[in-house]
Scaffold this motif. Structure first.
Motif, PDB file in Angstrom:
ATOM      1  N   LYS A   1       3.524  59.318  35.784  1.00  0.00           N
ATOM      2  CA  LYS A   1       4.035  58.586  36.944  1.00  0.00           C
ATOM      3  C   LYS A   1       4.758  59.603  37.828  1.00  0.00           C
ATOM      4  O   LYS A   1       5.937  59.910  37.583  1.00  0.00           O
ATOM      5  N   PRO A   2       4.086  60.163  38.830  1.00  0.00           N
ATOM      6  CA  PRO A   2       4.719  61.177  39.680  1.00  0.00           C
ATOM      7  C   PRO A   2       5.995  60.666  40.344  1.00  0.00           C
ATOM      8  O   PRO A   2       5.975  59.607  40.968  1.00  0.00           O
ATOM      9  N   LYS A   3       7.076  61.395  40.156  1.00  0.00           N
ATOM     10  CA  LYS A   3       8.351  61.009  40.747  1.00  0.00           C
ATOM     11  C   LYS A   3       8.957  62.145  41.563  1.00  0.00           C
ATOM     12  O   LYS A   3       9.477  61.924  42.640  1.00  0.00           O
ATOM     13  N   CYS A   4       8.924  63.366  41.051  1.00  0.00           N
ATOM     14  CA  CYS A   4       9.612  64.468  41.728  1.00  0.00           C
ATOM     15  C   CYS A   4       8.792  65.030  42.886  1.00  0.00           C
ATOM     16  O   CYS A   4       9.336  65.673  43.771  1.00  0.00           O
ATOM     17  N   CYS A   5       7.482  64.790  42.866  1.00  0.00           N
ATOM     18  CA  CYS A   5       6.604  65.248  43.935  1.00  0.00           C
ATOM     19  C   CYS A   5       5.294  64.478  43.856  1.00  0.00           C
ATOM     20  O   CYS A   5       5.029  63.802  42.862  1.00  0.00           O
ATOM     21  N   LYS A   6       4.484  64.614  44.877  1.00  0.00           N
ATOM     22  CA  LYS A   6       3.165  63.975  44.863  1.00  0.00           C
ATOM     23  C   LYS A   6       2.290  64.663  43.829  1.00  0.00           C
ATOM     24  O   LYS A   6       2.410  65.864  43.593  1.00  0.00           O
ATOM     25  N   GLU A   7       1.402  63.898  43.219  1.00  0.00           N
ATOM     26  CA  GLU A   7       0.506  64.445  42.198  1.00  0.00           C
ATOM     27  C   GLU A   7      -0.285  65.636  42.732  1.00  0.00           C
ATOM     28  O   GLU A   7      -0.414  66.657  42.056  1.00  0.00           O
ATOM     29  N   THR A   8      -0.767  65.538  43.953  1.00  0.00           N
ATOM     30  CA  THR A   8      -1.555  66.635  44.531  1.00  0.00           C
ATOM     31  C   THR A   8      -0.729  67.905  44.680  1.00  0.00           C
ATOM     32  O   THR A   8      -1.234  69.008  44.466  1.00  0.00           O
ATOM     33  N   GLU A   9       0.554  67.769  45.032  1.00  0.00           N
ATOM     34  CA  GLU A   9       1.430  68.938  45.167  1.00  0.00           C
ATOM     35  C   GLU A   9       1.655  69.609  43.813  1.00  0.00           C
ATOM     36  O   GLU A   9       1.622  70.834  43.697  1.00  0.00           O
ATOM     37  N   GLY A  10       1.892  68.807  42.799  1.00  0.00           N
ATOM     38  CA  GLY A  10       2.110  69.359  41.460  1.00  0.00           C
ATOM     39  C   GLY A  10       0.886  70.086  40.947  1.00  0.00           C
ATOM     40  O   GLY A  10       0.990  71.196  40.401  1.00  0.00           O
ATOM     41  N   LEU A  11      -0.273  69.497  41.127  1.00  0.00           N
ATOM     42  CA  LEU A  11      -1.508  70.128  40.651  1.00  0.00           C
ATOM     43  C   LEU A  11      -1.849  71.386  41.441  1.00  0.00           C
ATOM     44  O   LEU A  11      -2.339  72.368  40.879  1.00  0.00           O
ATOM     45  N   GLU A  12      -1.556  71.379  42.739  1.00  0.00           N
ATOM     46  CA  GLU A  12      -1.772  72.588  43.552  1.00  0.00           C
ATOM     47  C   GLU A  12      -0.886  73.727  43.038  1.00  0.00           C
ATOM     48  O   GLU A  12      -1.340  74.868  42.904  1.00  0.00           O
ATOM     49  N   SER A  13       0.356  73.422  42.732  1.00  0.00           N
ATOM     50  CA  SER A  13       1.270  74.438  42.208  1.00  0.00           C
ATOM     51  C   SER A  13       0.809  74.947  40.850  1.00  0.00           C
ATOM     52  O   SER A  13       0.863  76.146  40.570  1.00  0.00           O
ATOM     53  N   TRP A  14       0.354  74.045  39.988  1.00  0.00           N
ATOM     54  CA  TRP A  14      -0.132  74.445  38.667  1.00  0.00           C
ATOM     55  C   TRP A  14      -1.332  75.380  38.788  1.00  0.00           C
ATOM     56  O   TRP A  14      -1.384  76.423  38.145  1.00  0.00           O
ATOM     57  N   GLU A  15      -2.289  75.030  39.630  1.00  0.00           N
ATOM     58  CA  GLU A  15      -3.477  75.874  39.808  1.00  0.00           C
ATOM     59  C   GLU A  15      -3.089  77.237  40.353  1.00  0.00           C
ATOM     60  O   GLU A  15      -3.628  78.262  39.937  1.00  0.00           O
ATOM     61  N   TYR A  16      -2.138  77.258  41.283  1.00  0.00           N
ATOM     62  CA  TYR A  16      -1.671  78.523  41.841  1.00  0.00           C
ATOM     63  C   TYR A  16      -1.037  79.384  40.749  1.00  0.00           C
ATOM     64  O   TYR A  16      -1.359  80.568  40.614  1.00  0.00           O
ATOM     65  N   LEU A  17      -0.140  78.794  39.979  1.00  0.00           N
ATOM     66  CA  LEU A  17       0.552  79.533  38.922  1.00  0.00           C
ATOM     67  C   LEU A  17      -0.447  80.097  37.919  1.00  0.00           C
ATOM     68  O   LEU A  17      -0.405  81.291  37.585  1.00  0.00           O
ATOM     69  N   LYS A  18      -1.338  79.282  37.451  1.00  0.00           N
ATOM     70  CA  LYS A  18      -2.328  79.684  36.456  1.00  0.00           C
ATOM     71  C   LYS A  18      -3.207  80.823  36.981  1.00  0.00           C
ATOM     72  O   LYS A  18      -3.371  81.851  36.319  1.00  0.00           O
ATOM     73  N   THR A  19      -3.726  80.652  38.176  1.00  0.00           N
ATOM     74  CA  THR A  19      -4.615  81.651  38.775  1.00  0.00           C
ATOM     75  C   THR A  19      -3.881  82.949  39.078  1.00  0.00           C
ATOM     76  O   THR A  19      -4.384  84.038  38.810  1.00  0.00           O
ATOM     77  N   ARG A  20      -2.691  82.833  39.629  1.00  0.00           N
ATOM     78  CA  ARG A  20      -1.923  84.033  40.031  1.00  0.00           C
ATOM     79  C   ARG A  20      -1.492  84.857  38.822  1.00  0.00           C
ATOM     80  O   ARG A  20      -1.588  86.092  38.850  1.00  0.00           O
ATOM     81  N   LEU A  21      -1.018  84.200  37.765  1.00  0.00           N
ATOM     82  CA  LEU A  21      -0.622  84.947  36.567  1.00  0.00           C
ATOM     83  C   LEU A  21      -1.809  85.699  35.990  1.00  0.00           C
ATOM     84  O   LEU A  21      -1.690  86.867  35.593  1.00  0.00           O
TER      85      LEU A  21
END
Length: 116
Positions: free
Chosen positions: A31-51
């Motif tokens: 249940k997304p509360k702190c941010c929109k689901e799309t924002e969270g997933l975009e950040s996750w993909e960025y983190l994973k790819t960048r590392l």
């Protein structure tokens, strides 16, 4: 192979003995509360790819957290072993965290919270 040998094999394969830091990112919540689901997933993909691109996927471990219970100004991240918490972890902020904290060892004061 016994269970301990199996754990040791998995540990070596994942590079666990070489891990210096671990970043947890609150994203893809039930249940997304702190941010929109799309924002969270975009950040996750960025983190994973960048590392991975920077070769930090060995030495810096990452985990997707369903919820870190700070339900505002997300995505939220926490970096261990320091226990430093960050808010507003967009790809731009994650890049600052990667460069300054994960690589340089200097936390990003502007996005820290929680009495760090």
């Amino acid at each position: 192979m016994n269970e301990n040998d199996q754990l040791m094999e998995i540990s070596k394969k994942l590079g666990i003995p070489k891990i210096k830091r671990h970043i947890f990112l609150c994203c893809d919540q039930t249940k997304p509360k702190c941010c929109k689901e799309t924002e969270g997933l975009e950040s996750w993909e960025y983190l994973k790819t960048r590392l991975k691109k920077l070769g930090l996927d060995i030495g810096v471990y990452r985990s997707k957290a369903n919820c870190l219970r700070v339900c505002t100004q997300g995505p939220i991240a926490v970096v261990y072993p320091e226990g430093i918490w960050y808010h507003s972890c967009s790809p731009m902020v994650l890049e600052l965290i990667i460069q300054n904290h994960l690589i340089g060892g200097k936390p990003v004061q502007e996005y820290m919270f929680g009495g760090c």
